[in-house]
Write a protein that holds these residues in place. Structure first.
Motif, PDB file in Angstrom:
ATOM      1  N   HIS A   1     -10.232  -0.627  -4.500  1.00  0.00           N
ATOM      2  CA  HIS A   1      -9.589   0.593  -4.991  1.00  0.00           C
ATOM      3  C   HIS A   1      -8.905   0.332  -6.335  1.00  0.00           C
ATOM      4  CE1 HIS A   1      -6.704   4.201  -4.092  1.00  0.00           C
ATOM      5  NE2 HIS A   1      -7.601   4.478  -5.023  1.00  0.00           N
TER       6      HIS A   1
ATOM      7  N   ALA B   1      -8.132  -2.714  -0.702  1.00  0.00           N
ATOM      8  CA  ALA B   1      -7.100  -2.471  -1.720  1.00  0.00           C
ATOM      9  C   ALA B   1      -7.569  -2.954  -3.092  1.00  0.00           C
ATOM     10  CB  ALA B   1      -5.804  -3.172  -1.317  1.00  0.00           C
TER      11      ALA B   1
ATOM     12  N   ARG C   1      -8.565  -5.061   4.894  1.00  0.00           N
ATOM     13  CA  ARG C   1      -7.584  -4.248   4.179  1.00  0.00           C
ATOM     14  C   ARG C   1      -7.359  -4.794   2.774  1.00  0.00           C
ATOM     15  NH1 ARG C   1      -4.373  -4.258   9.105  1.00  0.00           N
ATOM     16  NH2 ARG C   1      -3.002  -5.781   8.082  1.00  0.00           N
TER      17      ARG C   1
ATOM     18  N   THR D   1       0.829  -1.206   0.000  1.00  0.00           N
ATOM     19  CA  THR D   1       0.000   0.000   0.000  1.00  0.00           C
ATOM     20  C   THR D   1       0.858   1.248   0.000  1.00  0.00           C
ATOM     21  OG1 THR D   1      -1.722  -1.203   1.219  1.00  0.00           O
ATOM     22  CG2 THR D   1      -1.858   1.193   1.194  1.00  0.00           C
ATOM     23  N   THR D   2       1.947   1.220   0.783  1.00  0.00           N
ATOM     24  CA  THR D   2       2.879   2.356   0.775  1.00  0.00           C
ATOM     25  C   THR D   2       3.523   2.515  -0.595  1.00  0.00           C
ATOM     26  OG1 THR D   2       3.334   1.988   3.121  1.00  0.00           O
ATOM     27  CG2 THR D   2       4.924   3.309   1.884  1.00  0.00           C
TER      28      THR D   2
ATOM     29  N   ASP E   1      -2.069  -9.299   1.844  1.00  0.00           N
ATOM     30  CA  ASP E   1      -2.388  -8.781   3.189  1.00  0.00           C
ATOM     31  C   ASP E   1      -3.223  -9.809   3.946  1.00  0.00           C
ATOM     32  OD1 ASP E   1      -3.277  -7.296   5.447  1.00  0.00           O
ATOM     33  OD2 ASP E   1      -2.928  -5.440   4.310  1.00  0.00           O
TER      34      ASP E   1
ATOM     35  N   CYS F   1       0.300  -2.564  -7.436  1.00  0.00           N
ATOM     36  CA  CYS F   1       0.658  -2.653  -6.016  1.00  0.00           C
ATOM     37  C   CYS F   1      -0.579  -2.869  -5.147  1.00  0.00           C
ATOM     38  CB  CYS F   1       1.401  -1.392  -5.579  1.00  0.00           C
ATOM     39  SG  CYS F   1       3.127  -1.344  -6.072  1.00  0.00           S
ATOM     40  N   LEU F   2      -1.688  -2.218  -5.509  1.00  0.00           N
ATOM     41  CA  LEU F   2      -2.927  -2.431  -4.753  1.00  0.00           C
ATOM     42  C   LEU F   2      -3.419  -3.868  -4.920  1.00  0.00           C
ATOM     43  CD1 LEU F   2      -4.753   0.931  -5.567  1.00  0.00           C
ATOM     44  CD2 LEU F   2      -3.864   0.215  -3.330  1.00  0.00           C
TER      45      LEU F   2
ATOM     46  N   ALA G   1       2.170   1.639  -3.406  1.00  0.00           N
ATOM     47  CA  ALA G   1       1.139   2.160  -4.299  1.00  0.00           C
ATOM     48  C   ALA G   1       1.027   3.676  -4.170  1.00  0.00           C
ATOM     49  CB  ALA G   1      -0.210   1.505  -3.987  1.00  0.00           C
ATOM     50  N   ASP G   2       1.121   4.176  -2.949  1.00  0.00           N
ATOM     51  CA  ASP G   2       1.080   5.630  -2.755  1.00  0.00           C
ATOM     52  C   ASP G   2       2.263   6.313  -3.438  1.00  0.00           C
ATOM     53  OD1 ASP G   2      -1.218   5.350  -1.270  1.00  0.00           O
ATOM     54  OD2 ASP G   2      -0.181   5.344   0.665  1.00  0.00           O
TER      55      ASP G   2
ATOM     56  N   ALA H   1      -1.300  -5.965  -2.754  1.00  0.00           N
ATOM     57  CA  ALA H   1      -1.708  -5.821  -1.350  1.00  0.00           C
ATOM     58  C   ALA H   1      -2.932  -6.677  -1.061  1.00  0.00           C
ATOM     59  CB  ALA H   1      -1.994  -4.356  -1.040  1.00  0.00           C
TER      60      ALA H   1
ATOM     61  N   GLN I   1       0.636   1.714  -9.696  1.00  0.00           N
ATOM     62  CA  GLN I   1      -0.136   1.925  -8.471  1.00  0.00           C
ATOM     63  C   GLN I   1      -1.213   0.853  -8.345  1.00  0.00           C
ATOM     64  OE1 GLN I   1      -2.511   5.466  -8.499  1.00  0.00           O
ATOM     65  NE2 GLN I   1      -3.191   5.235  -6.375  1.00  0.00           N
TER      66      GLN I   1
END
Length: 814
Positions: free
Chosen positions: A703, A700, A696, A666-667, A691, A683-684, A669-670, A687, A680
């Motif tokens: 999103h 992700a 969570r 998540t970090t 995860d 990565c989500l 992705a940011d 996650a 991005q």
């Protein structure tokens, strides 16, 4: 002549891009048929053609047609420049056998996009490879048929009204259906002469006989037309011009210039001259024509010294490519050439993008002339030969004049950077000491080395070098800045620089550089993936796809072709057109960008084994290669590489670190959010797959699905939905059925069917089950009245698809 070729040609040219080639021997009526077809085809016609005397002038036939100067040094860009002017009109080229090789090659390319009508005299001297390419590109290859007997008799009677039936029939029989021979023999018969023998070349004999009947001034005027190879004013041709008009051997163009009815007649007239008479006529024409043309006439007359002087005089009045051509012509004459002329020719050639010619023209003097050695080194460097460049400048000592020394040091530094990058920094330090106030060329070379090592202020230094007055230095520096910014992940800055440089190159008619910069901008903004940044004149993914054919099929610079191919294929792969992407990538040049897109397309296609493997490389593309390899390892269930390369942008390092430790996506992705949208999203998705906390993970994936759907990244959206199904959440975006209207999902499925994808791949790309794919296909077939899935796809896209209704979230569509 019969109407069949004319009808066939008109029909072919009425229905979109086509190349129709009319062929035949001298005097067969090719030009007449060409003009009739051109007049019958709707739309504007762009008329041009080859000229015998100027057959070596690059792109002359095309320049005459579109009435513009063209980039003749690059076949692909030449074709594009013509296409942009012809558009929906008709390009008409007569006497293509007199055109230069670049024009003939460009015609084959233009056939894919334009309506083109050309005439080629047979026999011709076109190189076999160009003739083969022209035959392959031709929609129709139409030999102009001989006149049938009634038409030949009618032509003979029109030519000589006093011929009786027997004489007119004899003329038609002897002429063999050749219009020019009919005319010549009819005139001969009307004068009371007997028919010629069957064993003689009838056309050549007829021409010679016709010319022999002319007064001497008229024969000289016709020979002059043959030597000129172009229309000429009556004043230039002399008193014989009026007799040629009376005899019907020439026609008057708008403006008064006279054009031979048959160029073969004019060429034959010139060929009948003996060597002395021909040389005398060339000399007389040299006194009556502009300096550039006069130089070539003097050379043909054997006056090399006079030709040399005239070429230099013409070069003094010319600029750009014309000046370069004249100076190179002067240097190629068998006479003593001043070294200063060779230097000027090389400089002009370099400025117009002809580095190989520049290196060649300097070769005779580069061994003992320091300035020539330095300039030849620059030419070899620009031609892609760094080793040859270093060898060329070795004779320049440290005691040479400052400008020559600076040119030598620039070549040495850039050649070392290209051939031995590990030694470039040490050499740069030495050169910086030698030039405490470096001239622009040296400053640009030092900036290039600083950029390669990312020394502080490298981007400012390169940006300054990109604004220098020397266009070669400025464009090379701008290109380095574009690539280094992209490697650091500064994609919007890279695209902004590229688009600005492309506009400057276009203004200077530097089409090769313009294409290269446009392709780099397309790649950077395609990879960026967000909405068009404010202030950028870019037309988005649709524009990239519209330019795809021109940039990938026509762009000669390898970098331009690589970036254009990568950008287009990535768009196609991300939107589910994986078959199209694979086909495009199969012909891509060796370059990190299409190399990564090839691996990425394999992973998107559910073939992780083709995307796996060790990766090396620095910069953003090196990071993308490594990330795709980690995804492939994950899908295959094999361990990925633990080491994280250092020379990568921060988001790429964070992503690879997250794969190593199993958390932190998540970090990552940011970190990707302002740079590369698709990374991005990936990565989500990662996650959501790794995860341990279900809430969570689902958040992700939701999103990721939203971002992918908004951006049209169909395959990544399908990946997100597959991840959601692992958590027992079924997702689909399906419009309700109404009145036979296709839903958006049905359109998505049929798009992939049209691309040749099987059910399994369609399911994987859209993130739905194979059974659901079959359901959508059956529903589409029912709505469209199609009997097969292929027919459904064809019917669906035969007309613009209906706009779908607003979507409603629902179950998987079953």
């Amino acid at each position: 002549m019969t109407d069949e070729p004319e009808v066939a040609a008109r029909t072919a040219l009425r229905h979109g891009p086509a190349l129709v080639v009319l062929t035949g021997p001298p005097g067969c009526g090719r030009t007449t048929l060409l003009r009739r077809v051109a007049a019958a085809v709707p739309g504007p016609a762009h008329l041009g053609g080859g000229l015998a005397m100027l057959s070596s002038v690059p792109a002359l036939a095309l320049s005459r047609a579109v009435r513009a100067r063209l980039p003749a040094d690059d076949v692909h860009l030449l074709a594009e420049a013509v296409r942009s002017r012809v558009r929906g009109g008709l390009l008409v080229l007569d006497d293509l056998q007199h055109a230069d090789p670049a024009t003939v090659a460009a015609v084959a390319h233009l056939a894919r996009h334009c309506r083109v009508l050309v005439a080629v005299r047979t026999p011709h001297r076109l190189p076999e490879e160009l003739h083969t390419a022209l035959r392959k590109a031709a929609t129709l290859w139409l030999p102009v048929p001989p006149l049938d007997p009634p038409s030949a008799v009618a032509l003979a009677r029109r030519t000589a009204a006093g011929l009786d039936d027997i004489a007119a029939s004899a003329v038609a029989s002897r002429a063999g259906g050749n219009p020019l021979a009919v005319i010549a023999l009819a005139r001969q018969a009307a004068s009371g002469r007997g028919p010629i023998g069957e064993e003689t070349d009838q056309v050549a004999y007829a021409i010679a006989a016709a010319l022999a009947d002319l007064p001497r001034p008229a024969r000289t005027a016709m020979a002059a037309l043959g030597l000129l190879g172009r229309p000429a004013s009556p004043a230039l041709l002399g008193t014989g011009a009026a007799d040629l008009l009376t005899a019907g051997l020439v026609t008057a163009e708008p403006g008064g210039s006279l054009l031979p009815v048959s160029t073969f007649v004019a060429e034959t007239a010139a060929g009948l001259l003996d060597d002395t008479a021909r040389a005398d006529l060339h000399t007389r024409l040299a006194a009556l024509t502009p300096p550039a043309e006069a130089a070539r006439h003097l050379a043909a007359a054997g006056d090399t010294a006079g030709a040399y002087r005239q070429a230099l005089a013409a070069a003094d009045r010319a600029a750009g490519a014309e000046r370069a051509a004249l100076l190179l012509f002067a240097c190629g004459l068998p006479t003593t050439v001043d070294p200063r002329v060779r230097l000027a020719a090389a400089d002009a050639a370099l400025t117009t993008g002809r580095p190989a010619d520049a290196a060649d023209v300097l070769h005779p003097i580069a061994g003992d002339h320091l300035e020539a050695a330095a300039l030849r080194g620059e030419a070899l460097l620009q031609a892609g030969d760094p080793h040859g460049a270093r060898t060329a400048v070795r004779i320049v000592p440290d005691t040479a004049a400052v400008p020559v020394l600076a040119a030598r040091d620039r070549v040495l530094l850039l050649a070392t950077q290209a051939a031995e990058p590990d030694r470039a920094r040490e050499l740069a330090d030495k050169i910086a000491v030698r030039h405490p106030h470096p001239p622009p060329g040296v400053a640009a070379a030092l900036a290039a080395v600083a950029a390669a090592e990312r020394l502080p202020g490298w981007d400012t230094a390169l940006a300054a070098a990109a604004t220098t007055a020397d266009p070669q230095i400025a464009r090379h520096s701008a290109w380095l800045l574009v690539e280094h910014l992209a490697a650091d992940g500064r994609l919007v800055e890279s695209a902004t620089t590229a688009l600005r440089a492309a506009a400057a190159a276009a203004q200077a008619l530097a089409y090769g550089w313009q294409t290269r910069f446009l392709a780099a901008a397309d790649w950077a903004l395609t990879l960026h993936g967000h909405q068009q940044p404010a202030g950028l004149d870019w037309d988005g993914a649709d524009g990239v796809l519209r330019r795809a054919g021109n940039l990938t099929d026509r762009a000669l610079p390898p970098e331009a072709r690589a970036y254009a191919t990568a950008a287009t294929a990535l768009i196609e792969a991300d939107t589910g057109l994986l078959a199209a992407a694979r086909s495009r990538l199969a012909t891509a040049p060796a370059h990190p960008a299409p190399s990564w897109v090839t691996r990425e397309a394999a992973w998107l296609d559910g073939q992780p084994e083709r995307a796996a493997g060790d990766t090396t490389g620095a910069g953003l593309l090196g990071g993308l290669h490594a990330i795709t390899a980690r995804w492939a390892a994950h899908d295959l269930g094999t361990p990925g590489a633990a080491a994280v390369p250092i020379a990568l942008p921060g988001p790429a390092r964070r992503t690879l670190t997250a794969w190593t430790v199993g958390s932190g996506f998540t970090t990552a992705a940011d970190a990707w959010q302002p740079l590369v949208l698709r990374e991005q999203i990936r990565c989500l998705i990662a996650a959501g797959l790794t995860d341990p906390d279900r809430d969570r993970a689902v958040a992700a994936l939701l999103h990721a699905e939203t971002l992918a759907d908004q951006a049209g990244l169909v395959v990544l959206a399908g990946r997100a939905r597959r991840g959601l199904r692992r958590h027992q959440i079924q997702r689909d975006t399906r419009s309700p059925r109404s009145a036979g209207r296709l839903t958006q999902r049905e359109i998505d499925v049929l798009t992939l069917v049209a691309a040749g994808e099987p059910t399994r791949r369609i399911a994987g790309q859209l993130g739905i089950s194979a059974e659901t794919v079959d359901t959508h296909i059956r529903a589409s077939m029912r709505k469209l009245g199609a009997r097969t899935r292929t027919e459904a796809a064809a019917v669906a896209f035969a007309a613009p698809p209906a706009r779908p209704e607003p979507y409603e979230p629902s179950e998987d569509g079953r």
